[in-house]
Design an enzyme around this catalytic site. Structure first.
Site, PDB file in Angstrom:
ATOM      1  N   VAL A  43       0.830  -1.207   0.000  1.00 32.09           N
ATOM      2  CA  VAL A  43       0.000   0.000   0.000  1.00 32.09           C
ATOM      3  C   VAL A  43       0.863   1.255   0.000  1.00 32.09           C
ATOM      4  O   VAL A  43       0.599   2.215  -0.734  1.00 32.09           O
ATOM      5  CB  VAL A  43      -0.985  -0.011   1.186  1.00 32.09           C
ATOM      6  CG1 VAL A  43      -1.737   1.303   1.267  1.00 32.09           C
ATOM      7  CG2 VAL A  43      -1.965  -1.181   1.057  1.00 32.09           C
TER       8      VAL A  43
ATOM      9  N   LYS B 203     -13.989  -3.711  11.394  1.00 34.66           N
ATOM     10  CA  LYS B 203     -14.587  -2.730  10.487  1.00 34.66           C
ATOM     11  C   LYS B 203     -16.007  -2.377  10.928  1.00 34.66           C
ATOM     12  O   LYS B 203     -16.437  -1.227  10.804  1.00 34.66           O
ATOM     13  CB  LYS B 203     -14.576  -3.277   9.057  1.00 34.66           C
ATOM     14  CG  LYS B 203     -13.156  -3.356   8.487  1.00 34.66           C
ATOM     15  CD  LYS B 203     -13.107  -4.187   7.224  1.00 34.66           C
ATOM     16  CE  LYS B 203     -11.705  -4.241   6.638  1.00 34.66           C
ATOM     17  NZ  LYS B 203     -11.593  -5.259   5.573  1.00 34.66           N
TER      18      LYS B 203
ATOM     19  N   GLU C 224     -10.322   6.820   5.977  1.00 35.17           N
ATOM     20  CA  GLU C 224     -11.226   6.270   4.949  1.00 35.17           C
ATOM     21  C   GLU C 224     -10.804   4.876   4.488  1.00 35.17           C
ATOM     22  O   GLU C 224     -11.635   4.001   4.249  1.00 35.17           O
ATOM     23  CB  GLU C 224     -11.257   7.237   3.753  1.00 35.17           C
ATOM     24  CG  GLU C 224     -12.132   6.824   2.587  1.00 35.17           C
ATOM     25  CD  GLU C 224     -13.613   6.808   2.918  1.00 35.17           C
ATOM     26  OE1 GLU C 224     -14.200   7.882   3.070  1.00 35.17           O
ATOM     27  OE2 GLU C 224     -14.198   5.713   3.055  1.00 35.17           O
TER      28      GLU C 224
ATOM     29  N   VAL D 237      -5.207  21.210  -4.671  1.00 36.55           N
ATOM     30  CA  VAL D 237      -4.882  21.761  -3.348  1.00 36.55           C
ATOM     31  C   VAL D 237      -4.074  23.044  -3.426  1.00 36.55           C
ATOM     32  O   VAL D 237      -3.875  23.712  -2.413  1.00 36.55           O
ATOM     33  CB  VAL D 237      -4.158  20.718  -2.460  1.00 36.55           C
ATOM     34  CG1 VAL D 237      -5.043  19.512  -2.233  1.00 36.55           C
ATOM     35  CG2 VAL D 237      -2.825  20.301  -3.047  1.00 36.55           C
TER      36      VAL D 237
END
Lengths: 430, 430
Positions: free
Chosen positions: B15, B206, B130, B34
């Site tokens: 990841v 979760k 998230e 941004v």
């Protein structure tokens, strides 16, 4: 306890009543979430006497929009009257008067979204419109925030409840378009004038909003190729079924190499495709991102309380921003100039149904025509019709480009052996 | 051009590499979104020499966490090392040093989310997570923002890709649990030690995160009833199919009259239920709101780029907040004390399979037992087994409460005519 936030409501129809109901029912929850009371202070109505399913103090009703958009007591304007030109003026005035705006008006946002968002930013105001696409599904927020780090390549979905209701009923009950439409009107699923829904315009407007956000390009309504469902017959639905497909009204926005196509049309999807089992008035949108792969968002695309939920969620976002002093800072203007694909860059399969004279050499003429245009056929059915000496031909092509396909379609109609082209639809999801 | 935002990455596995890839590939897009450059400045690794699928300047690698969490140059810490106690210390130190944190660590958030979020708020920092549930699906954002105005009554979903992959393969290929697990491990869909996935613990964590947010209650891991899939046999899958059901590992969080139940267990869903066709490693969560009705969110629940997408979307939110000066303001602490349902308040149908001695009066004893506890049967199948004088009984009950059902289950095992209770699952979605 912080100072109360006052809301002015433009419109007190079905959705407006839902907004009032949710704000009233959730006072405690709202207080917890935003830290201050939120109250509906004024409501613009046409008819003071009309019966409504929520009771409000009659003194807050007005028939004069200025009582809301010019009222210094009002902090946030929620627009649920619909319409375009006059409503646009109201919203611009409200923004000029430093009022934040929440709207469910897809027509307005599709046509004038850019101008309105610019006016909001200029005035340091929020302008949110989650309810304009997909009713209660938090779709716009997911595109703008949840998938903000990804590059979206395709959005494909069912974004009109009326047409999905009609196609579902036609398919399940083998009832004709006309009969189902009448029933839908009686049940309130279709408007007295259903044109905008059934001819695909409503979906097209929503595709403008989605593709502007998803591709970061200012897309115009004219950029969307639109075809409605009013010509979809039971025969089409049955032949599609026989080939393993379901017909849905599908909005597609696709980007390849920086160039985009946006369309709305009756489309065949394989039965196993998740969108094929989105039935009745439900909506669902597939979003494909380069990194995330495929995600889907499903839910009620319309209805009083789902739509009101999206509106009040926007209202909560406005009030949170007010507390933080950051209103008007969240708009990101489109990054890219819009680049539309030419027809020969748009690739898909097609389903085609036509009637031919059942004579020797007929099919050879037809198949040569497809071959000349380098369109190969994936599935083919020919069967005799009751009519004298006629046969029905149903074809699913392999992937081809739109340019070639349309040329074939024109030439096919001119062939002496072809009696009539009955229908032609895009095939997706394979 | 505003000042660059510097990111420190704790962990450089699959990841972590994905995060670096997305940040690098989307520099221009990030700048547009941004308004300032975003750069990965330091990466914590265990092994400097390990081959990775992205190249970075070796000088930014470190094996010393303090180079990131105590480094005044670092603005945002992204945590993708996993683990609990030590990682918690890193995050708390980073927050104390006024660094914003993005984490994908569901274990940590499920166990210590409350404490970490409080520390973030105290230090005026963001803490976003998230990616901890549903990989690339923007689920947490939808609960917190999109549906913020609604009262969520139920969440039900497939939130573990490994077990969904295993159950899908078992069902489609009629392969045994053990064989499919081995294959999944070879393909990288299951860990070398798959316990946390297959025994439901990953899903339970979760569900803690989702129900804490959805119900605005601080839910503990102990509050979740958990059962994994390691005992699900091919026989169960086949008998379920025969009755029209698919077996999935389903997390359920349900609220009635302010009282909640949270569970994870193998569950039978009717074939037509949309969750029944969520296959392979995909995840999907149904969310029921009082006003919105039902919505569903579907997508890849894990994987390098989907997870990295969620993380970088959180990073973008952090940087936007930095530009607006509103970090640490978005946390809303749970509003309600948690109220757990008693067993007699938990209602559902059950699927039950057991073997009986095939003798006169056997079924009468069994049916009296159910009748005594006011449990009526909706579906029933009895068939002889190859074994000497034995019969297989499969039952689906009508809705009953868990208390009564468990009592029956105990007494059933004690009946002299019952040889063995093979399996018992919850039935949902009807």
């Amino acid at each position: 306890m912080e100072q109360q936030v006052n809301v002015g409501l433009l419109g007190f129809g079905t959705v407006g009543s839902g907004v009032v109901r949710i704000i009233e029912a959730h006072q405690e929850q709202l207080l917890h979430q935003v830290g201050c009371p939120v109250q509906v202070k004024k409501i613009l109505v046409k008819d003071f006497e009309k019966k409504r399913d929520v009771k409000v103090d009659p003194s807050i009703l007005t028939n004069c929009p200025e009582d809301i958009i010019d009222n210094p007591e009002i902090d946030v304007v929620i627009e649920v009257i619909g319409g375009i030109d006059e409503t646009k003026k109201y919203i611009l005035t409200a923004l000029k008067n430093k009022k934040h705006v929440v709207t469910a008006n897809k027509d307005l946002m599709a046509l004038h979204g850019g101008e309105l968002l610019a006016a909001a930013t200029e005035n340091g105001c929020d302008l949110f419109y989650e309810a304009s696409v997909g009713g209660g599904i938090p779709l716009i927020r997911s595109l703008v925030e949840g998938l903000s780090s990804d590059r979206i390549t395709k959005m494909m979905g069912i974004i009109n409840g009326t047409t999905n209701y009609i196609l579902t009923k036609m398919s399940k009950e083998k009832a004709s378009y006309e009969d189902v439409l009448k029933e839908a009107q009686k049940l309130g699923f279709a408007e007295a004038d259903p044109t905008a829904d059934v001819e695909g315009l409503d979906s097209a407007r929503k595709m403008v909003i989605l593709s502007t956000l998803g591709f970061s390009m200012k897309i115009h309504l004219d950029d969307v190729t639109v075809e409605g469902i009013s010509k979809v017959g039971l025969d089409d639905i049955e032949y599609a079924k026989q080939f393993g497909y379901t017909i849905k009204l599908i909005g597609i926005a696709q980007r390849d190499n920086g160039r985009v196509e946006i369309s709305v049309q009756p489309t065949l999807l394989p039965h196993a495709h998740p969108l094929a089992s989105v039935n009745d008035e439900f909506n669902a949108v597939y979003v494909y991102g380069e990194a995330v792969g495929e995600t889907m968002f499903y839910g009620p695309g319309a209805g009083q309380l789902p739509t009101a939920t999206a509106i009040v969620s926007d209202l909560i976002a406005v009030v949170r921003n007010m507390r933080l002093g950051v209103n008007g800072k969240s708009v990101i203007l489109p990054q890219f100039d819009r680049q539309l694909k030419e027809k020969d860059e748009i690739h898909s399969k097609y389903f085609l149904r036509f009637q031919v004279k059942d004579e020797a050499g007929a099919f050879s003429k037809i198949s040569s025509l497809f071959a000349e245009h380098h369109i190969s056929l994936e599935k083919l059915l020919q069967e005799p019709l009751d009519k004298n000496g006629m046969a029905q031909v149903v074809i699913v092509t392999h992937k081809t480009n739109k340019q070639a396909y349309e040329e074939v379609l024109i030439k096919l109609r001119d062939l002496d052996v072809v009696y009539e082209v009955k229908s032609s639809y895009r095939v997706e999801g394979e």
